[in-house]
Structures are given as C-alpha cells and as structure tokens.
Design a protein around this motif. Sequence first.
Motif, mmCIF file in Angstrom:
data_model
loop_
_atom_site.group_PDB
_atom_site.id
_atom_site.type_symbol
_atom_site.label_atom_id
_atom_site.label_comp_id
_atom_site.label_asym_id
_atom_site.label_seq_id
_atom_site.Cartn_x
_atom_site.Cartn_y
_atom_site.Cartn_z
ATOM 1 N N ALA A 23 0.841 -1.210 0.000
ATOM 2 C CA ALA A 23 0.000 0.000 0.000
ATOM 3 C C ALA A 23 0.871 1.255 0.000
ATOM 4 O O ALA A 23 0.550 2.245 -0.669
ATOM 5 C CB ALA A 23 -0.930 -0.018 1.212
ATOM 6 N N ALA A 24 1.985 1.212 0.732
ATOM 7 C CA ALA A 24 2.890 2.379 0.755
ATOM 8 C C ALA A 24 3.472 2.618 -0.641
ATOM 9 O O ALA A 24 3.562 3.767 -1.101
ATOM 10 C CB ALA A 24 4.001 2.165 1.778
ATOM 11 N N GLU A 25 3.851 1.547 -1.320
ATOM 12 C CA GLU A 25 4.402 1.715 -2.675
ATOM 13 C C GLU A 25 3.331 2.237 -3.632
ATOM 14 O O GLU A 25 3.589 3.116 -4.460
ATOM 15 C CB GLU A 25 4.984 0.394 -3.195
ATOM 16 N N LEU A 26 2.104 1.721 -3.506
ATOM 17 C CA LEU A 26 1.024 2.149 -4.410
ATOM 18 C C LEU A 26 0.604 3.590 -4.140
ATOM 19 O O LEU A 26 0.222 4.319 -5.059
ATOM 20 C CB LEU A 26 -0.188 1.217 -4.250
ATOM 21 N N ALA A 27 0.697 3.996 -2.876
ATOM 22 C CA ALA A 27 0.265 5.356 -2.511
ATOM 23 C C ALA A 27 1.157 6.430 -3.144
ATOM 24 O O ALA A 27 0.782 7.600 -3.189
ATOM 25 C CB ALA A 27 0.256 5.497 -0.985
ATOM 26 N N ARG A 28 2.325 6.025 -3.652
ATOM 27 C CA ARG A 28 3.208 7.011 -4.313
ATOM 28 C C ARG A 28 2.592 7.518 -5.614
ATOM 29 O O ARG A 28 2.886 8.620 -6.048
ATOM 30 C CB ARG A 28 4.572 6.375 -4.642
ATOM 31 N N THR A 29 1.768 6.677 -6.244
ATOM 32 C CA THR A 29 1.251 7.078 -7.564
ATOM 33 C C THR A 29 -0.276 7.117 -7.625
ATOM 34 O O THR A 29 -0.831 7.446 -8.672
ATOM 35 C CB THR A 29 1.745 6.091 -8.654
ATOM 36 N N GLY A 30 -0.949 6.741 -6.541
ATOM 37 C CA GLY A 30 -2.414 6.724 -6.605
ATOM 38 C C GLY A 30 -3.033 6.845 -5.228
ATOM 39 O O GLY A 30 -2.343 7.150 -4.254
ATOM 40 N N TYR A 155 6.073 1.941 6.941
ATOM 41 C CA TYR A 155 5.144 1.811 5.814
ATOM 42 C C TYR A 155 3.783 2.431 6.149
ATOM 43 O O TYR A 155 3.184 3.110 5.305
ATOM 44 C CB TYR A 155 4.992 0.334 5.435
ATOM 45 N N LEU A 156 3.307 2.214 7.366
ATOM 46 C CA LEU A 156 1.992 2.770 7.726
ATOM 47 C C LEU A 156 2.040 4.303 7.693
ATOM 48 O O LEU A 156 1.115 4.952 7.185
ATOM 49 C CB LEU A 156 1.568 2.258 9.113
ATOM 50 N N LYS A 157 3.146 4.874 8.200
ATOM 51 C CA LYS A 157 3.279 6.345 8.180
ATOM 52 C C LYS A 157 3.346 6.859 6.751
ATOM 53 O O LYS A 157 2.791 7.902 6.405
ATOM 54 C CB LYS A 157 4.576 6.756 8.911
ATOM 55 N N THR A 158 4.063 6.105 5.902
ATOM 56 C CA THR A 158 4.202 6.530 4.496
ATOM 57 C C THR A 158 2.828 6.586 3.816
ATOM 58 O O THR A 158 2.527 7.533 3.073
ATOM 59 C CB THR A 158 5.143 5.561 3.736
ATOM 60 N N ILE A 159 2.004 5.580 4.083
ATOM 61 C CA ILE A 159 0.668 5.552 3.462
ATOM 62 C C ILE A 159 -0.094 6.827 3.826
ATOM 63 O O ILE A 159 -0.646 7.513 2.953
ATOM 64 C CB ILE A 159 -0.122 4.309 3.951
ATOM 65 N N ARG A 160 -0.083 7.163 5.121
ATOM 66 C CA ARG A 160 -0.833 8.355 5.564
ATOM 67 C C ARG A 160 -0.195 9.632 5.021
ATOM 68 O O ARG A 160 -0.902 10.530 4.569
ATOM 69 C CB ARG A 160 -0.883 8.416 7.096
#
Length: 378
Positions: A23-30, A155-160
């Motif tokens: 989810a953290a990787e995907l949140a970079r582009t969407g 990773y959780l922080k990155t998502i937010r």
Amino acid sequence: MPNDPETVDQIVIGGGIAGASVAAELARTGTVVLLEAETQAGYHTTGRSAAQFTKAYGPPVIRGLTRASERFFRATDGTEAPEGLLRPRGVLFVARSDQHAALQKLSDLLGDSVVPTTAQEACHMSPLLRSDYVSRAVFDKEAADIDVDALHQHYLKTIRALGSDIRLKSPVASLQYSDGLWRADTPTGPVQAPVVVNAAGAWADDVAEMAGVAPVGLMPKRRTAILVEAPETAHIDDWPMVVDVDEEFYLKPDAGLLLISPADATQSPPCDVQPDEMDVAICVDRIETAFDLSIRRISHKWAGLRSFVPGGAPYACFDPDARGFFWLVGQGGYGIQSAPALARFAAALITETPIPSDILNEGVTAADLMLRRNEVAA
Ligand SMILES: Cc1cc2nc3c(=O)[nH]c(=O)nc-3n(C[C@H](O)[C@H](O)[C@H](O)COP(=O)(O)OP(=O)(O)OC[C@H]3O[C@@H](n4cnc5c(N)ncnc54)[C@H](O)[C@@H]3O)c2cc1C
C-alpha cells in the motif's frame, strides 16, 4: 454509516507487512485504502515473527527478493528508509554427525555467502552449544535482526503521509465485482476500486472465496516461539542465532532473553493461533539436548501462522481468471525480510510499470511469482 462507496485506485486487504508495504508503494502514484480487520495492523503473523534477516534462508526466489531488499534495510538505496532497521546477528547453521550430508547440501547451495565453521569455533561463538552435540557448522555473517515494528510503522506512516487511508477495525465482509470495480463492504463503510490486493495472510483464500475467486490452496502453518531466561553470567547480546541444519530448532538472543523455537510447521485453519503445549515440550527437549541450558521457567510464549502456497514461492500476480484481483500471499517464514522488494515488485505489476531492474538483477522474474491454476490443482 455512509452507503455511497468511496472510490480509490486500489483497495488493499490486510494490514500486516505485506499489505502495509505494498500500500505504501502504491500510494506514491495513486489513492489507496488499506483495510485491516483488527485494531492493530501487526496483530497477526507480522507481530509474531523471529525478526531475522538471512539472505541464506528460504527458496531461491525468496533469497533473490531478500538480496534486493537489503539496500532498503540498510538505508543505502537513496529512499527515505529509516536507519537502524538491521542490527548485525550472524546465523550459525549447525549439524550433528548424522547431519553432515544436509550441511554439505546447504553449503553447496549457499556457496561463498556462508563460511565453514568447526564445532570448536561454533561452541566459541555460541558458548551454550554442547561440544558433544555439534559436529560441524556454517556461518552466515551478514545476517541480522530486523526491527520489525520500525519497518511496519514506516510503511503505515508513508501511506498516511502520501494522503491514502488506513482503516482499522474494518474486516471485509463482502467483496463484489461489477462494472469494472471491486466493492468491499466493511463496518467502516464501503469502498470501491478497479484493483483489489489480497494481502490477508492466512485468510487470503477466505477472502478469495468471498469474492467468488477460486482459492489457491493456501497452507497456514503454526510456528511456536518461546522466550526463556539465559544463565545469569552469560553475555548473550552478541551471540549469533543458532539454527539446526534440518530446521528442527533455533535459538537467538532477544532483548536480554533467549528466543527458542521447535521450528514446528503444523497445518492450521486461519485463526488467532496459540501455542500447543506439546510443541512447547518438544522445543524445551530439543534445546536442552543441543545446549547446556536448563529451562525452568518460560517468560513468554506465542505462535503465529506462516502461510505457504503450492510451489513454495509467494504469489504476487493478478489472478488469471478474475480481473483486477491481485494476490500477495504465501510469504511463508520469510515475509519480513523479503517485504521491501516484494512490495516494489507487486506495485510495479499492479500499476503496469516496469519491474525495478535491481530486483530483476537478483534473478527474480514475474514468472517466478505467478499463480498457475494447474499447479494449484496438482
Ligand atoms: C514464529 C514466526 C517466526 C517468523 N520469523 C520470521 C523471520 O525471522 N523473518 C521473516 O522474514 N519472516 C518471519 N516469519 C514470517 C513472517 O512473519 C510472515 O511471512 C509475515 O508476517 C506475513 O505477513 P502478512 O502481512 O502476509 O500476514 P499478517 O501479518 O498475518 O497480515 C494479514 C492481515 O490480514 C488481516 N485480514 C485477514 N482477513 C481480513 C479481512 N477479511 N478484512 C480485513 N483484514 C483481514 C489480518 O487481520 C492480518 O492482520 C515468521 C513467522 C512466525 C509465525
């Protein structure tokens, strides 16, 4: 409770290390919504691991993914990876005299990444090892402890921080595909997206069945871990992890105590798994046989489910028969050490961008992580 579903680019089901990292990787582009059933994202297997990083451990695909994860773990890949995720802790693979063939096989497989070690050297490195038990060993000096919580929280922080959403207490109760969108219903409201990532750990086949997708024959297997006290005079912090070459037990220092395991792998349904007293007794017996250690008191014990798929390597791929349904499952006993690369790999497939060349350079290809229904059926 809102009835109009929120629409995002991807839904990720499962907030363990697999779901959080992808989810953290995907949140970079969407835009992503991560759905986790529990009140804590690491409540199940991710919070129950032995926290070891060992490039010499696991099937070839896992070893490739682990090598490709190393620069992230060591914060030398130029990303925002936190420092201090790894702390050196070598691994001694030990063999009795009747296990020489197994040690030779491991040694041939791992080549230069492990160093042949005599029984005397092994007992010097891990002073409780019985000199009349161990006959030969090999040493992986590049292995390390992982700060799993720091990795997961990163990773959780990155998502937010990237503007995506994590919903705890959100067990997916129904998952349906219509008009090009997957709709997930949860107690915190519905959400829909063209892509759903199934990172539900031991529950991944249940999630598939809920979605009307054929299961992959996931095999969750219970593994027990126990914390015991070390002898008062022992300075255990710098001792290596000791692993029986046939994986019948392991022992490693853990925050002033010794973490021991019978390395059990008993098939289990997905659940909040607890240790079985027989496994605890087997563990104590094997450890007392190999080490000069008398275990009188258990400080803490737990069990977790390591989930495997047919073929042994994880699946990171779209289901061949269900549009937009992505599997990220079957990481077995190696899901923490391989997570950084596996997440980037999966995100590339999901967003239809090139697989990162550093992962390909470690010999990992999309074909290695692909679900083939004929293998599942076999
Ligand atoms: C004793 C032990 C030792 C281990 N040691 C190591 C080690 O040294 N190194 C290593 O790399 N790996 C190790 N592992 C393996 C590693 O812990 C796993 O591979 C990894 O944690 C799997 O992560 P996951 O995210 O797939 O699963 P999980 O952490 O179990 O996450 C899956 C999540 O999905 C959620 N979920 C399920 N169904 C739903 C639903 N319907 N809706 C919403 N959420 C749902 C669950 O609540 C759960 O939180 C060990 C495992 C065990 C048990």
